[in-house]
Design an enzyme around this catalytic site. Structure first.
Site, PDB file in Angstrom:
ATOM      1  N   PRO A 127      43.299  15.358  47.845  1.00 18.34           N
ATOM      2  CG  PRO A 127      41.544  16.150  46.519  1.00 18.34           C
ATOM      3  CD  PRO A 127      42.518  15.026  46.639  1.00 18.34           C
ATOM      4  CG  PHE A 155      48.809  20.533  46.961  1.00 13.45           C
ATOM      5  CD1 PHE A 155      48.720  21.880  46.680  1.00 13.45           C
ATOM      6  CD2 PHE A 155      48.189  20.048  48.115  1.00 13.45           C
ATOM      7  CE1 PHE A 155      48.029  22.743  47.519  1.00 13.45           C
ATOM      8  CE2 PHE A 155      47.489  20.905  48.960  1.00 13.45           C
ATOM      9  CZ  PHE A 155      47.411  22.255  48.656  1.00 13.45           C
ATOM     10  NE  ARG A 242      60.671  12.916  53.839  1.00 12.71           N
ATOM     11  CZ  ARG A 242      59.961  11.822  54.110  1.00 12.71           C
ATOM     12  NH1 ARG A 242      60.559  10.753  54.608  1.00 12.71           N
ATOM     13  NH2 ARG A 242      58.660  11.796  53.911  1.00 12.71           N
ATOM     14  NE  ARG A 267      69.702  51.603  54.305  1.00 18.17           N
ATOM     15  CZ  ARG A 267      69.049  52.510  53.611  1.00 18.17           C
ATOM     16  NH1 ARG A 267      69.409  52.801  52.365  1.00 18.17           N
ATOM     17  NH2 ARG A 267      68.026  53.140  54.135  1.00 18.17           N
ATOM     18  CD  GLN A 336      63.659  42.801  60.940  1.00 19.46           C
ATOM     19  OE1 GLN A 336      62.737  42.331  60.295  1.00 19.46           O
ATOM     20  NE2 GLN A 336      63.517  43.832  61.743  1.00 19.46           N
ATOM     21  N   GLY A 340      63.268  47.970  54.901  1.00 22.85           N
ATOM     22  CA  GLY A 340      62.130  48.123  53.981  1.00 22.85           C
ATOM     23  C   GLY A 340      62.422  47.595  52.592  1.00 22.85           C
ATOM     24  CD  GLU A 363      60.202  16.072  47.779  1.00 22.59           C
ATOM     25  OE1 GLU A 363      61.221  15.443  48.037  1.00 22.59           O
ATOM     26  OE2 GLU A 363      60.080  16.850  46.810  1.00 22.59           O
ATOM     27  CB  THR A 365      54.680  18.577  57.509  1.00 22.15           C
ATOM     28  OG1 THR A 365      54.350  17.478  58.374  1.00 22.15           O
ATOM     29  CG2 THR A 365      53.564  18.798  56.498  1.00 22.15           C
TER      30      THR A 365
HETATM   31  C1  LIG Z   1      53.891  23.572  46.253  1.00 17.34           C
HETATM   32  C2  LIG Z   1      53.563  22.145  46.582  1.00 17.34           C
HETATM   33  C3  LIG Z   1      54.076  21.131  45.781  1.00 17.34           C
HETATM   34  C4  LIG Z   1      53.724  19.798  46.039  1.00 17.34           C
HETATM   35  N1  LIG Z   1      54.148  18.819  45.167  1.00 17.34           N
HETATM   36  C5  LIG Z   1      53.679  17.546  45.332  1.00 17.34           C
HETATM   37  C6  LIG Z   1      53.948  16.536  44.333  1.00 17.34           C
HETATM   38  O1  LIG Z   1      54.605  16.781  43.307  1.00 17.34           O
HETATM   39  N2  LIG Z   1      53.425  15.299  44.533  1.00 17.34           N
HETATM   40  C7  LIG Z   1      52.676  14.966  45.618  1.00 17.34           C
HETATM   41  O2  LIG Z   1      52.239  13.828  45.741  1.00 17.34           O
HETATM   42  N3  LIG Z   1      52.407  15.909  46.590  1.00 17.34           N
HETATM   43  C8  LIG Z   1      52.879  17.184  46.457  1.00 17.34           C
HETATM   44  N4  LIG Z   1      52.585  18.153  47.390  1.00 17.34           N
HETATM   45  C9  LIG Z   1      51.794  17.799  48.554  1.00 17.34           C
HETATM   46  C10 LIG Z   1      52.588  17.819  49.863  1.00 17.34           C
HETATM   47  O3  LIG Z   1      53.503  16.750  49.895  1.00 17.34           O
HETATM   48  C11 LIG Z   1      51.579  17.794  51.013  1.00 17.34           C
HETATM   49  O4  LIG Z   1      50.940  19.055  51.029  1.00 17.34           O
HETATM   50  C12 LIG Z   1      52.244  17.537  52.363  1.00 17.34           C
HETATM   51  O5  LIG Z   1      52.738  16.213  52.418  1.00 17.34           O
HETATM   52  C13 LIG Z   1      51.276  17.759  53.544  1.00 17.34           C
HETATM   53  O6  LIG Z   1      50.057  17.141  53.323  1.00 17.34           O
HETATM   54  P1  LIG Z   1      48.700  17.975  53.527  1.00 17.34           P
HETATM   55  O7  LIG Z   1      48.840  19.224  52.773  1.00 17.34           O
HETATM   56  O8  LIG Z   1      47.568  17.081  53.178  1.00 17.34           O
HETATM   57  O9  LIG Z   1      48.653  18.317  55.074  1.00 17.34           O
HETATM   58  P2  LIG Z   1      47.943  17.429  56.194  1.00 17.34           P
HETATM   59  O10 LIG Z   1      48.401  16.025  56.094  1.00 17.34           O
HETATM   60  O11 LIG Z   1      46.493  17.692  56.146  1.00 17.34           O
HETATM   61  O12 LIG Z   1      48.530  18.079  57.521  1.00 17.34           O
HETATM   62  C14 LIG Z   1      47.990  19.235  58.151  1.00 17.34           C
HETATM   63  C15 LIG Z   1      48.849  19.542  59.371  1.00 17.34           C
HETATM   64  O13 LIG Z   1      48.749  18.450  60.306  1.00 17.34           O
HETATM   65  C16 LIG Z   1      50.045  17.988  60.630  1.00 17.34           C
HETATM   66  N5  LIG Z   1      50.025  16.534  60.855  1.00 17.34           N
HETATM   67  C17 LIG Z   1      49.453  15.583  60.075  1.00 17.34           C
HETATM   68  N6  LIG Z   1      49.673  14.366  60.603  1.00 17.34           N
HETATM   69  C18 LIG Z   1      50.382  14.551  61.735  1.00 17.34           C
HETATM   70  C19 LIG Z   1      50.918  13.690  62.730  1.00 17.34           C
HETATM   71  N7  LIG Z   1      50.772  12.365  62.641  1.00 17.34           N
HETATM   72  N8  LIG Z   1      51.609  14.235  63.759  1.00 17.34           N
HETATM   73  C20 LIG Z   1      51.766  15.577  63.858  1.00 17.34           C
HETATM   74  N9  LIG Z   1      51.281  16.454  62.945  1.00 17.34           N
HETATM   75  C21 LIG Z   1      50.615  15.950  61.898  1.00 17.34           C
HETATM   76  C22 LIG Z   1      50.908  18.338  59.402  1.00 17.34           C
HETATM   77  O14 LIG Z   1      52.266  18.403  59.751  1.00 17.34           O
HETATM   78  C23 LIG Z   1      50.336  19.702  59.039  1.00 17.34           C
HETATM   79  O15 LIG Z   1      50.886  20.687  59.864  1.00 17.34           O
HETATM   80  C24 LIG Z   1      52.924  19.483  47.162  1.00 17.34           C
HETATM   81  C25 LIG Z   1      52.430  20.518  47.968  1.00 17.34           C
HETATM   82  C26 LIG Z   1      52.712  21.830  47.668  1.00 17.34           C
HETATM   83  C27 LIG Z   1      52.085  22.908  48.521  1.00 17.34           C
END
Ligand SMILES: Cc1cc2nc3c(=O)[nH]c(=O)nc-3n(C[C@H](O)[C@H](O)[C@H](O)COP(=O)(O)OP(=O)(O)OC[C@H]3O[C@@H](n4cnc5c(N)ncnc54)[C@H](O)[C@@H]3O)c2cc1C
Length: 379
Positions: A127, A155, A242, A267, A336, A340, A363, A365
């Site tokens: 979390p 997640f 990735r 269309r 787009q 609609g 995997e 962001t």
């Molecule tokens: C549908 C779904 C499936 C998933 N499946 C899995 C799974 O099977 N196993 C698993 O382990 N995880 C899983 N995840 C988790 C997913 O990998 C994480 O949500 C993701 O890695 C981002 O972590 P966070 O949500 O904690 O965001 P945070 O780490 O809190 O990031 C918040 C924001 O801050 C930015 N940020 C953070 N650090 C930096 C930095 N150093 N520089 C610049 N920007 C930064 C991020 O890019 C983001 O925009 C899943 C998530 C979803 C939504």
């Protein structure tokens, strides 16, 4: 670089495309609407070898090339992104065992998973820690002949359905990321529970869960590799996966672009097909160009992965970054072009837009991919 697709990979692509169009696509909107897990897809996917495409034949897999795997992921995603996400999470589990486990653990968990007899999941995120897994709080304590796991994962794709999950936990909290280890936890192990299902925007046929570990004991032999090697294995797995996320982006973008071309020709507005307007033509041209650019980056990363020599973190991060951002733009433009009707749930365009959004997040962001690319450039 050779741009031709080897005949065996082309044959796999063709087989998966036909299977996905026949069996996955017709049920994609059902799983999106209900958020149910696509159980009915597992058996036919296993029969086709899809659940073990990433694993060598000697360990129960189909042993295809990294390019073949990317081509198959593209086809599955073009039909049903939720199913592709479920398969991708299973690959995270099997890749971890492939790269990190000894033969005994591989025989117990990897071989049946690669055959599709058992489903896997990968629990790294918590979390309070996603992008920065070294900030995890889950602990594993050595006790007698086993490990006791305490903590919460968030997640986790396939979290409630998987027969076994690889869980990352700190075994030496003073050692930073070198104190993280990976452990296999079987479904039904006392002390392991599914805390809740998360309601999400897209890939809804691939549900995600919060998992709780409280007094959860696993045998010593369930550790993947030596204590402290979990983080390194997790990062190597993500380098591989990735390429698959990039391939998923290609599949979704291609489905959206094909739909947009067909719609634009049909269309009519102002007495013309909307495809006659230069504004629409330029959108289509940009979409196709970006898709091809992403394809080349993805195939290059797959080729690097296949060679298996040296690092390809940069190439795999570039492919994931560009392809996942590309699919956001392409699905938005495709919607787009549909006007609609694109916004209506009677067509899959709005689902494509929602499904595409996760590809920039899981995997790693887009921001983290940029960090990896820059780190590799400046090293
Ligand atoms: C549908 C779904 C499936 C998933 N499946 C899995 C799974 O099977 N196993 C698993 O382990 N995880 C899983 N995840 C988790 C997913 O990998 C994480 O949500 C993701 O890695 C981002 O972590 P966070 O949500 O904690 O965001 P945070 O780490 O809190 O990031 C918040 C924001 O801050 C930015 N940020 C953070 N650090 C930096 C930095 N150093 N520089 C610049 N920007 C930064 C991020 O890019 C983001 O925009 C899943 C998530 C979803 C939504």
């Amino acid at each position: 670089m050779d741009f031709s697709i080897p005949p065996e990979d082309a044959a796999l692509q063709d087989a998966v495309r036909k299977f996905a169009a026949r069996q996955l696509a017709p049920r994609a909107s059902h799983y999106d609407e209900t958020g149910e897990f696509p159980w009915e897809h597992i058996k036919p996917l296993s029969e086709l070898g899809v659940m073990g495409l990433n694993i060598p034949e000697s360990l129960g897999g189909a042993g295809v090339s990294a390019l073949g795997l990317a081509l198959a992921m593209e086809e599955i995603t073009a039909a049903c992104a939720g199913t592709a996400s479920m398969v991708g999470a299973h690959y995270l589990f099997t890749d971890t065992l492939l790269l990190g486990a000894d033969r005994a653990l591989q025989d117990r968990y990897l071989v049946p998973a690669a055959k599709g007899e058992r489903l896997g999941a990968y629990a790294l995120t918590e979390p309070q820690a996603g992008s920065d897994p070294a900030g995890m709080r889950t602990r594993a304590y050595e006790e007698g002949d086993g490990w006791r796991i305490e903590g919460v994962k968030h997640f986790i794709t396939n979290g409630a359905e998987a027969d076994a999950i690889v869980v990352f936990a700190k075994t030496d909290p003073d050692a930073g990321h070198r104190g993280i280890s990976a452990l296999v936890v079987e479904k039904g192990t006392p002390g392991f529970s599914v805390a809740r299902k998360e309601s999400v925007m897209g890939v809804r046929g691939s549900p995600v869960y919060e998992l709780a570990f409280s007094g959860c004991r696993v045998p010593k032999g369930n550790m993947v590799g030596a204590p402290g090697t979990g983080f390194k294995t997790a990062m190597r797995v993500l380098d591989r996966s990735r390429v698959e996320v990039a391939a998923m982006s290609l599949g979704l973008a291609r489905a959206a672009l094909d739909a947009a071309v067909a719609w634009a020709k049909e269309r009519k507005a102002f007495g013309h097909a909307v495809a006659d307007f230069q504004g629409i033509q330029w959108m289509l041209a940009d979409m196709a160009t970006e898709l091809d650019a992403a394809r080349l980056l993805t195939y290059r990363a797959a080729w690097m992965r296949e060679k298996g020599e040296g690092r390809y973190s940069r190439e795999s991060a570039m492919a994931k970054l560009f392809a996942s951002e590309m699919v956001g733009r392409v699905t938005d433009l495709a919607l787009q072009i549909h006007g609609g009707y694109g916004y209506s749930k009677s067509l899959p365009l709005e689902r494509y837009v929602r499904d595409a959004r996760i590809l920039r997040i899981f995997e790693g962001t887009s921001e983290l991919q940029r960090n990896i690319i820059a780190r590799e450039m400046l090293r």
